[in-house]
Design an enzyme around this catalytic site. Structure first.
Site, PDB file in Angstrom:
ATOM      1  N   GLY A  13      46.480  82.332 -22.236  1.00 44.21           N
ATOM      2  CA  GLY A  13      45.954  81.988 -23.459  1.00 44.21           C
ATOM      3  C   GLY A  13      44.728  82.664 -23.918  1.00 44.21           C
ATOM      4  CG  ASN A  15      47.197  87.412 -27.270  1.00 46.71           C
ATOM      5  OD1 ASN A  15      46.611  88.476 -28.216  1.00 46.71           O
ATOM      6  ND2 ASN A  15      47.703  87.493 -26.384  1.00 46.71           N
ATOM      7  CG  LEU A  90      65.192  79.665 -29.161  1.00 46.33           C
ATOM      8  CD1 LEU A  90      64.800  81.033 -29.438  1.00 46.33           C
ATOM      9  CD2 LEU A  90      66.772  79.419 -28.823  1.00 46.33           C
ATOM     10  CG  ASN A 105      56.323  85.652 -30.909  1.00 53.16           C
ATOM     11  OD1 ASN A 105      55.528  85.141 -30.089  1.00 53.16           O
ATOM     12  ND2 ASN A 105      57.389  86.391 -30.556  1.00 53.16           N
ATOM     13  CG  HIS A 107      58.071  90.765 -28.193  1.00 54.48           C
ATOM     14  ND1 HIS A 107      58.492  89.883 -27.341  1.00 54.48           N
ATOM     15  CD2 HIS A 107      58.509  92.097 -27.623  1.00 54.48           C
ATOM     16  CE1 HIS A 107      59.209  90.436 -26.357  1.00 54.48           C
ATOM     17  NE2 HIS A 107      59.321  91.446 -26.424  1.00 54.48           N
ATOM     18  CD  GLU A 177      49.890  90.961 -26.759  1.00 54.44           C
ATOM     19  OE1 GLU A 177      49.870  89.749 -26.868  1.00 54.44           O
ATOM     20  OE2 GLU A 177      50.679  91.339 -25.917  1.00 54.44           O
TER      21      GLU A 177
END
Ligand code: GAR
Length: 188
Positions: A13, A15, A90, A105, A107, A177
């Site tokens: 966690g 991010n 998913l 999202n 990635h 990120e």
């Protein structure tokens, strides 16, 4: 008008933490994180959120297929944007349909390369290393019903040295990120 966010996270966690702290420290951004959802009761993200007094919800497989409890919670908190931050399940059709173009999202690679089922976390960086790529990076994208296929909102790249290990690639990508996800979310 302010934006109300639910974060979805399965792991550490980091991010999620950056987003929560950024928007708390800058109320003038008009973005409020109101919930952290995890599929894993032992996820570090849950403890991090709880330490910050943020409401959390653990979703179980059985509820995930229909999502009644989840949709009720999102609705009750008037969530208008779902932000995936290292979330590994998913996203089912009912959720994509309930939040059209309202799920994003991040990635840890330059999609469409190194995406798809099973491509998450260190698996991505190991594949990038094995392929001898000269760069990697991050992709922030809308979420549809397939892994890593929704339309791309933002990408940023990092140069790689041939000597970089997968761990070093992971660290550099994660730093990218942390520096960018909140900015992109803010701008949506
Ligand atoms: C991040 O690098 C994120 O991009 C990745 O998981 C990590 C979570 O780290 N997501 C995926 O691989 C999704 N396919 P964090 O828990 O420290 O934020």
């Amino acid at each position: 008008m302010s934006k109300r966010i639910a974060l979805f996270a399965s792991g550490t966690g980091s991010n999620a933490r950056v987003l929560i702290d950024r928007f708390r420290e800058h109320p003038e951004d008009g973005v409020e994180v109101v919930l952290l959802v995890s599929n894993k009761s032992t996820a570090g993200a849950l403890m991090m959120a709880a330490e910050r007094g943020l409401p959390t919800l653990v979703v179980k497989r059985a509820d995930w297929t229909e999502g009644k409890e989840l949709l009720r919670a999102l609705d009750a908190l008037r969530v208008d944007l779902i932000v995936l931050a290292g979330f590994l399940w998913l996203i089912p059709a009912y959720l994509v349909q309930a939040y059209p173009n309202k799920i994003v999202n991040i990635h840890p690679a330059l999609l469409p390369k190194y995406g798809g089922k099973g491509m998450y976390g260190r698996h991505v960086h190991e594949a990038v290393k094995a392929a001898g790529e000269v760069e990697s990076g991050i992709t922030i994208h809308y979420v549809d019903e397939n892994y890593d296929e929704g339309s791309i909102i933002y990408q940023a790249a990092v140069r790689l040295d041939p000597e970089d290990t997968a761990e070093q690639i992971a660290e550099r990508v994660l730093r990218l990120e942390h520096g960018n996800y909140w900015r992109v979310v803010y701008g949506l």
